[in-house]
Design a protein around this motif. Sequence first.
Motif, mmCIF file in Angstrom:
data_model
loop_
_atom_site.group_PDB
_atom_site.id
_atom_site.type_symbol
_atom_site.label_atom_id
_atom_site.label_comp_id
_atom_site.label_asym_id
_atom_site.label_seq_id
_atom_site.Cartn_x
_atom_site.Cartn_y
_atom_site.Cartn_z
ATOM 1 N N TYR A 35 -10.340 13.259 -22.569
ATOM 2 C CA TYR A 35 -10.733 12.845 -21.234
ATOM 3 C C TYR A 35 -11.061 11.359 -21.269
ATOM 4 N N GLN A 37 -13.379 8.471 -19.208
ATOM 5 C CA GLN A 37 -14.423 8.220 -18.210
ATOM 6 C C GLN A 37 -14.487 6.729 -17.926
ATOM 7 N N LYS A 44 -11.575 12.056 -16.096
ATOM 8 C CA LYS A 44 -10.244 12.563 -15.806
ATOM 9 C C LYS A 44 -9.564 13.035 -17.085
ATOM 10 N N GLU A 58 -1.229 14.417 -18.380
ATOM 11 C CA GLU A 58 -1.374 13.823 -17.065
ATOM 12 C C GLU A 58 -0.636 12.483 -17.014
ATOM 13 N N LYS B 95 -7.338 22.647 -17.325
ATOM 14 C CA LYS B 95 -7.274 21.548 -16.377
ATOM 15 C C LYS B 95 -8.410 21.635 -15.373
ATOM 16 N N ILE B 97 -11.029 19.925 -12.914
ATOM 17 C CA ILE B 97 -11.082 18.720 -12.105
ATOM 18 C C ILE B 97 -12.557 18.393 -11.884
#
Lengths: 111, 108
Positions: A35, A37, A44, A58, B95, B97
Amino acid sequence: DTAVSQTPKYLVTQMGNDKSIKCEQNLGHDTMYWYKQDSKKFLKIMFSYNNKELIINETVPNRFSPKSPDKAHLNLHINSLELGDSAVYFCASSPLTGELFFGEGSRLTVL
Amino acid sequence: GIQVEQSPPDLILQEGANSTLRCNFSDSVNNLQWFHQNPWGQLINLFYIPSGTKQNGRLSATTVATERYSLLYISSSQTTDSGVYFCAPGGSSYKLIFGSGTRLLVRP
């Protein structure tokens, strides 16, 4: 014993350099994540691996390449660092369905 | 994708007060987790709560999946509760959010 550990905790580097962050988990989880930040604390997901297989990728620039040598490790390599890459990068792991456990984060500063 | 809205964005409490943090999400989910990020940046998992109610000490959480919201209750707040609280719903753990968080400051 730290459950999810990442190294290094701090990285300061120049634009254009390449850097890696390592992550290891000893929880026996099948799934690991990276992730990002940003400075506004927005978190995200970047990548997700399940049993060494990439399952989530992603919209991350190709300069970011994850690598999972085994299900307990997930490393992140970043090529040609840019100013906008400055952030805190968190590694995490979870069972297939269940709680997400985060590492302590790696603060990357690109000068 | 799922839209997540957390409220309030900022909250200041006197030690000992109670509070409720809310998380609204736009689609049905199979997974919802609450996290606390302390002032040192550590992200701690508080609850895995796709539906129902759970309690852990002074904290409890309720998710009403059919109405697409989750609530986090903090009772008898302490200064160590300060930090940012994130709600993270998702179709799976793969995933989640993350919402933009509620920044909580508990004053002594």
